[in-house]
Design an enzyme around this catalytic site. Sequence first.
Site, PDB file in Angstrom:
ATOM      1  N   ASP A   1       0.588  -1.121  -0.042  1.00  8.24           N
ATOM      2  CA  ASP A   1       0.049   0.132   0.108  1.00  8.24           C
ATOM      3  C   ASP A   1       1.007   1.134   0.042  1.00  8.24           C
ATOM      4  O   ASP A   1       1.597   1.531   0.978  1.00  8.24           O
ATOM      5  CB  ASP A   1      -0.809  -0.101   1.223  1.00  8.24           C
TER       6      ASP A   1
ATOM      7  N   GLN B   1       0.332   6.465   1.462  1.00  7.96           N
ATOM      8  CA  GLN B   1       0.864   7.741   1.955  1.00  7.96           C
ATOM      9  C   GLN B   1       2.320   8.011   1.374  1.00  7.96           C
ATOM     10  O   GLN B   1       2.953   9.135   1.636  1.00  7.96           O
ATOM     11  CB  GLN B   1       1.087   7.331   3.434  1.00  7.96           C
TER      12      GLN B   1
ATOM     13  N   CYS C   1      -8.274   5.234  10.888  1.00  6.15           N
ATOM     14  CA  CYS C   1      -8.632   3.938  10.452  1.00  6.15           C
ATOM     15  C   CYS C   1      -7.664   2.997  10.586  1.00  6.15           C
ATOM     16  O   CYS C   1      -7.236   2.245   9.725  1.00  6.15           O
ATOM     17  CB  CYS C   1      -9.060   3.873   8.634  1.00  6.15           C
TER      18      CYS C   1
END
Lengths: 402, 122
Positions: free
Chosen positions: A193, A196, A357
């Site tokens: 992922d 960011q 989250c």
Amino acid sequence: MQKADFPIFQNHPELVYLDSAATTQKPAMVADSVHNYLRSRYANPGRGVYPLSVNATGEITKARGTIARFFGAQGSQLVLTANATEALNLVARGIEDRIQPGDEIIVSELDHHSNLLPWISLAKRRGALLKWLPFNPQTGKVTAGDFSPLLTAQTKVVALSLVSNVFGTRLPWSELSPLLHRQGREDLVVVLDACQAAPVAPLSFSDYDVDFMVVSGHKMYGPSGVGLLLGKPEALDTLTPARPGGGSVEMVQKDQITWKSLPDSLEGGTPNSEGIIGMATAVEYLQNLGMDQVAHHHNQLIQHAREQLTQLGVTWLVSHPDELPALLSFTIPGVHSHDVAQYLGDRGVCIRAGHHCASPLHQRLNLPGSCRVSFGVYNDHDDVDALVQALTDLQHDYHVNA
Amino acid sequence: MLTPEQEVVVERAQQPRFSGTVTNATHTATGANMSCGDEVAFELRVDEHGLIQEIKHSSRACTICTASADLLAESLIGTPVSEVAYLSAHTHLERIALPLSPIRQKCALLPLETLTRLTAKE
């Protein structure tokens, strides 16, 4: 740095926006590109043979290439989704048939729900074992030492984040990667992922020996509704289409489906064409700035803000960082994070509060929530000063000391 | 600077008048908002006429929630415990007297929702 490029700051001069990790504001050229496409060139791409649709098809193809090349990949390696969460779910659903009872999936305690829930759900559906990679609470990082014992011959999925959306710390990829023993492990699926990581520093998919990498369009100055799934061609080829529908097939016969080639086979349904156009414009905007410049500016703000907030006496979530983080998370002793965010928000300073989250992370820290400050290319030292002043006033009004 | 209404809420949260435990409590209730981590617990002593004689709360919560619990406890002294199940969210939000976003209304109403699940101690 570039505040004048963003109309929202002309419309709201008092706005001090410090929540770019949640979503970024949009430069005028992105908004204009979406607007102009909708007003004069909009059509359903890949469907009609009339010029308007043919042109839209060409624009989407060109946009796909622009976005993919920005990340060191080819257009055929980029699957466009509604968001990063959908991209992760496409992978989880796409590999589902290959996951057998007893197979193992490694995720991280510090990860975002979007890179946890697809794997938790997959493990539950297929009877796989979910293994949690712990983080060091002092450094806010996972380590190769903790990762190594989790890897077994039964490991089928490793899903991690390049940059933590709470700690801002970076995955020690150069230490973890050799442990994955890529040679001979064709059945291992590695997913990163990069939501960011992508907005704050140069990022190339080809620098990482992984099967899939996911990026969020709206977190890097693009419109909402665009997620990026980058994949090795052979990895994308093995995904069962999880969003079958119009546009993903050449032909549907009652007893046979002829799928289109990648990436179309994985992109069923009408695409968010205006969003994709806007996303390509966002990429061009960042290319014009230069990601090295973006990273330099970002790091300067982080350094400055960290020094100022340390003087105010905030309690950092990461007590012993070994690097400059990509964002800043903290608590104010004696004041709940929601109260901090409310107080600041009432004064035009926008920060994030809660568990971001990432509730397993906060449970591990025994914290109900935290405050998070994150920067974009539009932020400057005046914004940091406004944040510091607002926090100083809060400490006064709430009678808490630095 | 805080508004006078905000001052009241902050003062109530930082120096609650009804925090603690109740000796010989007859009723208890606990509640939590999983999304923000607010936790509230109540202890009540109800007399033989069914009236609330003593009520205390213990909260690990934000300012809004803690102040809400304290204001709610104050409002219930002397009232029939049978009315606790029918407390008005609207009336309680007016008691807090602050403009609240939907998210913060959840904080404010947690104590009230918790009390609607009041149970008698064995």
